[in-house]
Scaffold this active site. Structure first.
Site, PDB file in Angstrom:
ATOM      1  N   ARG A   1      12.643  -1.556   2.226  1.00  0.00           N
ATOM      2  CA  ARG A   1      12.925  -2.907   1.719  1.00  0.00           C
ATOM      3  C   ARG A   1      13.859  -2.869   0.512  1.00  0.00           C
ATOM      4  O   ARG A   1      14.707  -3.750   0.341  1.00  0.00           O
ATOM      5  CB  ARG A   1      11.614  -3.619   1.380  1.00  0.00           C
ATOM      6  CG  ARG A   1      10.778  -3.955   2.615  1.00  0.00           C
ATOM      7  CD  ARG A   1       9.378  -4.405   2.242  1.00  0.00           C
ATOM      8  NE  ARG A   1       9.411  -5.576   1.391  1.00  0.00           N
ATOM      9  CZ  ARG A   1       8.335  -6.098   0.789  1.00  0.00           C
ATOM     10  NH1 ARG A   1       7.146  -5.507   0.956  1.00  0.00           N
ATOM     11  NH2 ARG A   1       8.443  -7.163   0.035  1.00  0.00           N
TER      12      ARG A   1
ATOM     13  N   ARG B   1       1.799   3.966   6.891  1.00  0.00           N
ATOM     14  CA  ARG B   1       1.258   2.727   6.348  1.00  0.00           C
ATOM     15  C   ARG B   1       2.342   1.665   6.366  1.00  0.00           C
ATOM     16  O   ARG B   1       3.530   1.983   6.253  1.00  0.00           O
ATOM     17  CB  ARG B   1       0.771   2.934   4.913  1.00  0.00           C
ATOM     18  CG  ARG B   1      -0.291   4.012   4.761  1.00  0.00           C
ATOM     19  CD  ARG B   1      -0.609   4.244   3.290  1.00  0.00           C
ATOM     20  NE  ARG B   1      -1.616   5.287   3.110  1.00  0.00           N
ATOM     21  CZ  ARG B   1      -2.042   5.710   1.930  1.00  0.00           C
ATOM     22  NH1 ARG B   1      -1.545   5.177   0.820  1.00  0.00           N
ATOM     23  NH2 ARG B   1      -2.954   6.661   1.842  1.00  0.00           N
TER      24      ARG B   1
ATOM     25  N   ASP C   1       3.349  -2.331   4.683  1.00  0.00           N
ATOM     26  CA  ASP C   1       3.019  -3.325   3.671  1.00  0.00           C
ATOM     27  C   ASP C   1       2.492  -4.598   4.318  1.00  0.00           C
ATOM     28  O   ASP C   1       2.623  -4.808   5.536  1.00  0.00           O
ATOM     29  CB  ASP C   1       4.268  -3.697   2.862  1.00  0.00           C
ATOM     30  CG  ASP C   1       4.842  -2.532   2.089  1.00  0.00           C
ATOM     31  OD1 ASP C   1       4.083  -1.594   1.793  1.00  0.00           O
ATOM     32  OD2 ASP C   1       6.046  -2.576   1.776  1.00  0.00           O
TER      33      ASP C   1
END
Length: 265
Positions: free
Chosen positions: A198, A51, A53
């Site tokens: 991140r 996945r 973001d």
């Protein structure tokens, strides 16, 4: 019923991430499923390797789908790409055995995070890189990146909304590379937590600015508390670049991205 694997490149700037969400929220997965369903003339469900973001990009996101439709490989590829928006493209397609699963057979996933370290912001790379206009101690950041290699509890480096059952991950490599005006974090692991890359990049940027010493990373790991890890870097510079599968599946090998970076694999 046939199973196909596909490799997808996309700019995530206009999407709320990879995964299909509630009605009215545009995602990469749903956009692809809509177009592939038109080509197949039947509903298509995609299963991705991972996945991403909102705002995160990919240069080779692997996914698979099953279908009763009979089309030549070129028909799938050209039929889908002619209808997809310009910021999503299927790069390759291959018929697979039903043993293949894009998510569950992936042994590792790899990301690159690109920082443009220059006093002036870039215009042509808007939303494609994170701009750091300030001076950074790059050598210190390079040394700090090595701290993330190995098996660790990444509780401090995941988002509060992360849904993973456990935070332990094995990072096979974590390298920060200076490439002209760019700083590229290249990281591969057996799996990633929500915002993990991140948050690691945010930590490295703070170290590069002299806010912390390298050993502060040990204290962050030990705290097992998201509040200990500092800022989350923006999504703009993050790219899903590779998923690793057993050799038996023989998936196409494509150059690692982002391609405009022109950096060796």
């Amino acid at each position: 019923m046939q199973r196909f694997a596909i490799g997808i490149e996309f700019s995530g700037a206009g999407y709320r991430g990879w995964q299909t969400q509630q009605a009215g929220v545009i995602s990469v997965q749903e956009t692809l499923e809509t177009i592939l369903s038109k080509v197949a003339a039947e509903p298509i469900a995609l299963h991705g390797a991972g996945r991403t973001d909102a705002g995160v990009h990919a240069t080779n996101m692997v996914a698979h789908f099953d279908t009763h439709a009979i089309r030549p490989l070129r028909g799938w590829l050209m039929g889908a790409n002619s209808q997809l928006p310009k910021d999503i493209a299927i790069q390759w397609i291959k018929e697979m055995d039903h043993e293949f699963h894009a998510r569950f057979k992936a042994q590792a996933r790899r990301y690159r995070y690109v920082v443009y370290n220059h006093p002036q912001r870039p215009a042509l790379l808007h939303k494609q890189v994170t701009h750091a206009h300030y001076t950074l101690d790059v050598e210190k950041m390079i040394a700090a990146a090595k701290k993330f290699e190995g098996t660790h509890n990444f509780e401090s480096f995941r988002a509060a909304a992360c849904q993973s059952n456990q935070p332990v991950r094995h990072v096979s490599h974590c390298r920060l590379i200076r490439h002209g005006a760019y700083l590229v974090l290249d990281i591969q692991a057996d799996g990633f937590l929500h915002h993990m890359v991140r948050n690691i990049m945010g930590c490295l940027l703070e170290i590069g600015q002299g806010m912390y010493d390298i050993d502060h990373i040990d204290h962050i790991f030990a705290a097992q508390d998201r509040k200990a890890a500092g800022v989350t870097a923006p999504p703009d510079g993050l790219y899903f670049i590779h998923a690793d599968y057993p050799a038996q599946f023989d998936l196409p090998k494509v150059p690692l991205g982002p391609h405009w970076l022109n950096m060796p694999d």
